[in-house]
Each structure stands twice: as C-alpha cells, then as structure tokens.
Design a protein around this motif. Structure first.
Motif, mmCIF file in Angstrom:
data_model
loop_
_atom_site.group_PDB
_atom_site.id
_atom_site.type_symbol
_atom_site.label_atom_id
_atom_site.label_comp_id
_atom_site.label_asym_id
_atom_site.label_seq_id
_atom_site.Cartn_x
_atom_site.Cartn_y
_atom_site.Cartn_z
ATOM 1 N N PRO A 1 2.547 4.216 -4.057
ATOM 2 C CA PRO A 1 1.595 3.765 -5.294
ATOM 3 C C PRO A 1 2.279 4.692 -6.109
ATOM 4 O O PRO A 1 2.044 4.057 -7.265
ATOM 5 C CB PRO A 1 0.875 4.266 -4.657
ATOM 6 C CG PRO A 1 0.898 5.925 -4.059
ATOM 7 C CD PRO A 1 2.073 4.896 -2.438
ATOM 8 N N PHE B 1 1.463 -1.151 0.062
ATOM 9 C CA PHE B 1 -0.125 0.207 0.030
ATOM 10 C C PHE B 1 0.578 1.427 -0.184
ATOM 11 O O PHE B 1 0.447 2.384 -0.032
ATOM 12 C CB PHE B 1 -0.966 0.168 1.246
ATOM 13 C CG PHE B 1 -1.560 1.584 1.110
ATOM 14 C CD1 PHE B 1 -2.899 1.322 1.305
ATOM 15 C CD2 PHE B 1 -1.276 1.760 2.119
ATOM 16 C CE1 PHE B 1 -3.874 2.989 0.847
ATOM 17 C CE2 PHE B 1 -1.940 3.179 2.398
ATOM 18 C CZ PHE B 1 -2.989 3.848 1.750
ATOM 19 N N THR C 1 -4.303 -0.929 -4.749
ATOM 20 C CA THR C 1 -4.781 -0.801 -3.613
ATOM 21 C C THR C 1 -5.215 0.263 -3.213
ATOM 22 O O THR C 1 -6.491 0.924 -2.178
ATOM 23 C CB THR C 1 -3.829 -1.433 -2.617
ATOM 24 O OG1 THR C 1 -3.610 -2.458 -3.048
ATOM 25 C CG2 THR C 1 -4.227 -1.479 -1.544
ATOM 26 N N HIS C 2 -5.330 1.292 -3.726
ATOM 27 C CA HIS C 2 -5.388 2.543 -3.094
ATOM 28 C C HIS C 2 -6.000 3.597 -3.888
ATOM 29 O O HIS C 2 -7.753 3.878 -3.375
ATOM 30 C CB HIS C 2 -4.668 4.085 -4.123
ATOM 31 C CG HIS C 2 -2.678 4.276 -2.786
ATOM 32 N ND1 HIS C 2 -3.137 5.897 -1.995
ATOM 33 C CD2 HIS C 2 -2.421 3.056 -2.272
ATOM 34 C CE1 HIS C 2 -1.889 5.137 -1.095
ATOM 35 N NE2 HIS C 2 -1.355 4.471 -1.436
ATOM 36 N N ARG C 3 -6.358 3.489 -4.881
ATOM 37 C CA ARG C 3 -8.199 2.993 -6.002
ATOM 38 C C ARG C 3 -8.486 1.989 -5.403
ATOM 39 O O ARG C 3 -10.027 2.402 -4.950
ATOM 40 C CB ARG C 3 -8.397 2.239 -7.506
ATOM 41 C CG ARG C 3 -8.997 2.750 -8.371
ATOM 42 C CD ARG C 3 -9.247 1.817 -9.858
ATOM 43 N NE ARG C 3 -9.992 1.936 -9.977
ATOM 44 C CZ ARG C 3 -9.692 1.432 -11.440
ATOM 45 N NH1 ARG C 3 -8.951 1.101 -12.237
ATOM 46 N NH2 ARG C 3 -11.553 2.360 -12.425
ATOM 47 N N ASP D 1 0.623 -1.074 -5.153
ATOM 48 C CA ASP D 1 0.292 -0.492 -4.417
ATOM 49 C C ASP D 1 -1.487 0.848 -4.489
ATOM 50 O O ASP D 1 -2.005 1.577 -4.498
ATOM 51 C CB ASP D 1 1.601 0.488 -3.887
ATOM 52 C CG ASP D 1 2.415 -0.602 -3.778
ATOM 53 O OD1 ASP D 1 2.267 -1.659 -4.381
ATOM 54 O OD2 ASP D 1 2.930 -0.258 -2.415
ATOM 55 N N SER E 1 -9.833 4.095 -2.074
ATOM 56 C CA SER E 1 -10.659 5.152 -2.406
ATOM 57 C C SER E 1 -12.068 5.211 -2.354
ATOM 58 O O SER E 1 -12.769 5.909 -1.968
ATOM 59 C CB SER E 1 -10.001 5.875 -3.692
ATOM 60 O OG SER E 1 -8.238 6.218 -2.787
#
Length: 351
Positions: free
Chosen positions: A193, A190, A202-204, A199, A207
């Motif tokens: 990114p 994570f 995973t951020h997407r 990463d 969010s």
C-alpha cells in the motif's frame, strides 16, 4: 527483527554453518517450515501459473548517480518465499472480499487472443518446439512445456519475452474476470500500500468492512474509480521506469565504446537485430552491418544472408559502437570473424 535477503539466503543454504545463524537462530526453524510450506503451495496450487524467464537489472551508482556497474538481480530462496506469501495474501484478500459481497480492486489478466498468439506459435514451431496441443482457449498450463523446451535449448529468455508480448496486458478492474498468467479466478494487489494505489484502495475497502461488517459498502463506485486510476498510473510508471533504465544502460555503455562482449540475439526485424549482454544491456545491430543480400523471415523471426541465418537466441560477438544518450539508444557492431566465447553464467561479463 529485520531480515536481509542475502543473509537469509545464506542461512537457508548453509544452516548452522552460516555466519548469520546466530543472528537468525530464533527464527531458523520457522523459516525452514515456511520454505517447505511455500514449496508445497507452489507445486500443488500454482500449476496454471506462467513463470516467465525475464531478468531484471540492478544498478550500482557512484556518489554522483552515474552507473558504474550493472548486474542481473538475483532471486534467491528468501525472495521466492516472500513472493509466494504475497501471492497467497493477495488471493486471500480478493477471495474474502468477494465472499462477503464487498467491492474490490481486482488484478485481472485476460487470455491471449488467437491473433496475438499466432505470431508466437509460428516462431516456436519454426524453432522446433512442439505447440500442437496449444489450442483455444489456450489454457496457461499448456505453455509450461513450451517454456521448459526453450530452457533446454537455452533460449528461455527470448521465448519468454515473445510470449509476454503475445499476452494481454494485466490491469485493474472492479469486476473479477480472473488472472490468466497466475491461474487464479480471484486476485488483487494488497501487500504494497505504500507504493501502489491499487493496494491502498484495497486496504481502504478492507478497513471499512472491519469497522462496519454488517453495513453495506459505500465504496462500490470508489472501487471502479480506483481501478481505472491505478491502471492509468501503472502505465505511466512503467513507461518512466523503462526510460530511466534505458538511460542508465546507455550511460553505462557510453563509457565502454569499443569494448567487445558476447551477446544473445533477443529480437529480429527488417532493419536489424537487438542483442542483449549478460547484464541485460541491449543494443541494435543494424542490418547494414550484415551482408548486402539480407532477407527477413517474419514468421521465423530470422535474418538470412548468403552465409548465415541469424535467429533469436543465437550467441554473437559484438563491439559497442555508439551510445546516443539523448535517445537512450546503443548501436553494436557484429564481429563476423570472431564467434562468441564460452557463455558465462551468473554475473555479467560487462562491467
């Protein structure tokens, strides 16, 4: 405030006596607290983590991009604190998404198979390391004693390398099957990114959840595709990285043909043995360099001659004989009449 690893390491070591104390004065106390907390976490929550001793190289280039020096990359207290915080963040995000029924691009790592591990266990046993309690399903904490014994014998790096080769390769998956090497059931990438697809994916997903916490995720199939793509691109990136490192090391040693160094044997096979300089540069000592009557013991990873046995971890004295830049391949000559000098620690002797 932007911190510099070397400065923070000095601060953590010397406190108010550090020349960087005034710069970091406002965050000195929080840094000490963070150091204490991460040490506790590492002690109590990472008992199943395999901490392999694998050095990394740092390349110093001139204005034309040619390597002028190669040294071992040092990991100080500041680096270890950041690494532990990143592990915690990665675990927390994977756990959070799992608990909330959201997809995730997990980082997974399977336990080693008996077939792959057998060669390593035979080698360790033949080197006098007790492996009698290492049995299926091979709990990772059992290897801590093996690595500790290897460190006492000053063969930690080659033993770590062989153990790493015996392990399954880590990959990405939308199914959380656990991470054997870290000893965690749920883990994801994570924290980076800007440089890793996993990463960013995973951020997407995080969010999406923050924007619509009560709406079922539309990214379940995306997690599968992202995991597959991240695994494939990681293999290509690692291959490119290894090739570039090998090229730089060959260029560096090509400028030092004829020079002699102490080296440690890192692998042994039927056609010779590889030896590594203190700065991580490696070369092949062909079997032709040894006596005529040479026997390769595959189980013990040893080369036997009439006068000597060459084993992984042994120190030898070598001369740089040849550097094939096109093939990124270096050849060493074994200096039979000159034993290794007293081993130096810290910075590499080869410059």
């Amino acid at each position: 405030m932007r911190g510099v690893y070397s400065e923070v390491n000095d601060l953590l070591s010397n406190g108010k006596a550090s020349p960087y104390y005034e710069k970091y004065k406002r965050v000195h106390a929080p840094l000490l607290l963070l150091k204490s907390l991460t040490a506790r976490v590492k002690k109590h929550r990472r008992q199943g983590m395999l901490e392999l001793d694998r050095p990394e190289a740092r390349f110093i280039l001139d204005e034309k991009g040619h390597p002028t020096e190669i040294v071992r990359r040092e990991r100080g207290e500041a680096e270890r604190i950041i690494e532990e915080c990143m592990l915690l963040a990665n675990e927390a995000v994977a756990t959070y998404l799992r608990q909330n029924g959201r997809p995730c691009v997990y980082r997974v790592h399977g336990a080693p198979t008996e077939e792959k591990l057998g060669d390593f266990l035979r080698f360790a046993h033949n080197r006098g390391i007790d492996v009698s309690d290492i049995k299926p399903p091979y709990p990772s904490e059992k290897f801590k004693g093996v690595l500790a014994k290897a460190a006492d014998m000053e063969i930690s790096e080659p033993v770590s390398y062989l153990l790493l080769r015996a392990m399954e390769k880590a990959r990405y998956s939308e199914v959380p099957t656990g991470h054997y090497g870290i000893g965690l059931a749920l883990y994801a990438h994570f924290t980076s990114p800007i440089r890793r697809l996993s990463d960013l994916a995973t951020h997407r997903i995080v969010s999406e959840m923050l924007r619509a916490p009560n709406v079922p995720s539309k990214l379940t199939s995306y997690a599968h595709r992202a995991a597959e793509a991240a695994s494939n691109t990681e293999v290509r990136a690692l291959t490119a990285e290894r090739r570039i490192e090998a090229l730089y090391k060959t260029l560096y040693l090509a400028d030092r043909i004829g020079q002699t160094y102490d080296a440690r044997i890192t692998s042994v096979n039927a056609y010779g043995m590889f030896a590594e300089l203190p700065n991580t540069c490696e070369g092949l000592i062909p079997v032709e360099e040894l006596e005529n009557d040479v026997t390769f013991d595959e189980d013990a990873h040893e080369l036997h001659t009439a006068k000597k046995v060459y084993r992984i971890g042994d120190l030898v004295r070598i001369r740089i004989e040849d550097a094939d830049i096109a093939a990124s391949r270096v050849t060493f000559t074994l200096l039979k009449d000159e034993g290794p000098k007293k081993e130096r620690k810290g910075r590499a002797a080869a410059r």
